[in-house]
Design an enzyme around this catalytic site. Structure first.
Site, PDB file in Angstrom:
ATOM      1  N   HIS A   1      61.849  -0.861  21.392  1.00 18.20           N
ATOM      2  CA  HIS A   1      61.032  -1.376  20.283  1.00 18.20           C
ATOM      3  C   HIS A   1      59.587  -1.039  20.584  1.00 18.20           C
ATOM      4  O   HIS A   1      59.171  -1.082  21.749  1.00 18.20           O
ATOM      5  CB  HIS A   1      61.155  -2.901  20.164  1.00 18.20           C
ATOM      6  CG  HIS A   1      60.099  -3.478  19.257  1.00 18.20           C
ATOM      7  ND1 HIS A   1      60.239  -3.527  17.894  1.00 18.20           N
ATOM      8  CD2 HIS A   1      58.852  -3.960  19.533  1.00 18.20           C
ATOM      9  CE1 HIS A   1      59.127  -4.025  17.361  1.00 18.20           C
ATOM     10  NE2 HIS A   1      58.274  -4.302  18.333  1.00 18.20           N
TER      11      HIS A   1
ATOM     12  N   ASN B   1      69.047   1.302  19.581  1.00 17.19           N
ATOM     13  CA  ASN B   1      68.166   2.466  19.710  1.00 17.19           C
ATOM     14  C   ASN B   1      67.143   2.341  20.847  1.00 17.19           C
ATOM     15  O   ASN B   1      66.061   2.908  20.786  1.00 17.19           O
ATOM     16  CB  ASN B   1      67.520   2.800  18.363  1.00 17.19           C
ATOM     17  CG  ASN B   1      66.701   1.643  17.832  1.00 17.19           C
ATOM     18  OD1 ASN B   1      66.587   0.615  18.487  1.00 17.19           O
ATOM     19  ND2 ASN B   1      66.133   1.807  16.664  1.00 17.19           N
TER      20      ASN B   1
ATOM     21  N   TYR C   1      62.162 -10.880  15.081  1.00 20.12           N
ATOM     22  CA  TYR C   1      62.485  -9.957  13.997  1.00 20.12           C
ATOM     23  C   TYR C   1      62.487 -10.643  12.624  1.00 20.12           C
ATOM     24  O   TYR C   1      63.076 -10.117  11.675  1.00 20.12           O
ATOM     25  CB  TYR C   1      63.839  -9.296  14.267  1.00 20.12           C
ATOM     26  CG  TYR C   1      63.763  -8.073  15.171  1.00 20.12           C
ATOM     27  CD1 TYR C   1      62.988  -6.968  14.823  1.00 20.12           C
ATOM     28  CD2 TYR C   1      64.482  -8.015  16.361  1.00 20.12           C
ATOM     29  CE1 TYR C   1      62.925  -5.841  15.628  1.00 20.12           C
ATOM     30  CE2 TYR C   1      64.419  -6.883  17.193  1.00 20.12           C
ATOM     31  CZ  TYR C   1      63.644  -5.804  16.800  1.00 20.12           C
ATOM     32  OH  TYR C   1      63.586  -4.682  17.601  1.00 20.12           O
TER      33      TYR C   1
END
Ligand code: ADP
Ligand code: MG
Length: 140
Positions: free
Chosen positions: A117, A114, A51
């Site tokens: 990815h 969430n 990231y």
């Protein structure tokens, strides 16, 4: 439409919820084929490297800690329009804004946790696949 490859990660919350099969089923039903796959727990350094593009963002520390907090399923998906198809299956980053029937709407807790990815373009797909898989680990 072109046959593409994209990188998918089922994030720690998705694995904890025992939703690996649920999510993989959605990929397969959409015509995406799995070309490589592993279940691993990322180190902080691996999460930070993956990231790195977000390192200036205020949520970077929390994001990397979350990504290293438990096992993840990393896979390479292949199919027509695979990059955008996977993004459509995932839904918007914030599950509250995701369309009905998407993975994030159905399974995610929050904008940070969430569930999945997915690469956001051809260049990132290439870089992200190479970050986790050697060329020899992809099946034909
Ligand atoms: P996406 O995963 O949909 O491509 P981004 O690339 O913008 O979204 O962000 C990468 C990840 O960083 C998101 O999936 C989410 O886990 C986390 N994230 C993004 N925005 C926020 C935010 N405002 N607060 C906390 N975490 C966030
Ligand atoms: Mg992104």
């Amino acid at each position: 439409m072109a046959i593409e490859r994209t990188l998918s990660i089922i994030k720690p919350d998705g694995v904890k919820k025992n939703a690996i099969g649920n999510i993989l089923n959605r990929f397969e039903k959409a015509g995406l084929r799995i070309k490589a796959m592993k279940l691993v727990q990322l180190s902080m350094a691996e999460a930070q490297g993956f990231y790195a593009v977000h390192k200036a963002r205020p949520f970077f520390g929390e994001l990397c800690e979350f990504m290293a907090s438990g096992p993840v399923v990393i896979s390479v998906l292949e199919g027509e329009n695979a990059i955008n198809k996977n993004r459509e299956l995932m839904g918007a980053t914030d599950p509250a804004k995701a369309d009905a029937g998407t993975i994030r709407k159905d399974l995610a807790n929050s904008i940070g946790e969430n569930t999945v990815h997915g690469s956001d373009g051809a260049d990132t797909a290439k870089t992200e696949i190479a970050y986790f898989f050697a060329e020899t680990e992809l099946v034909n």
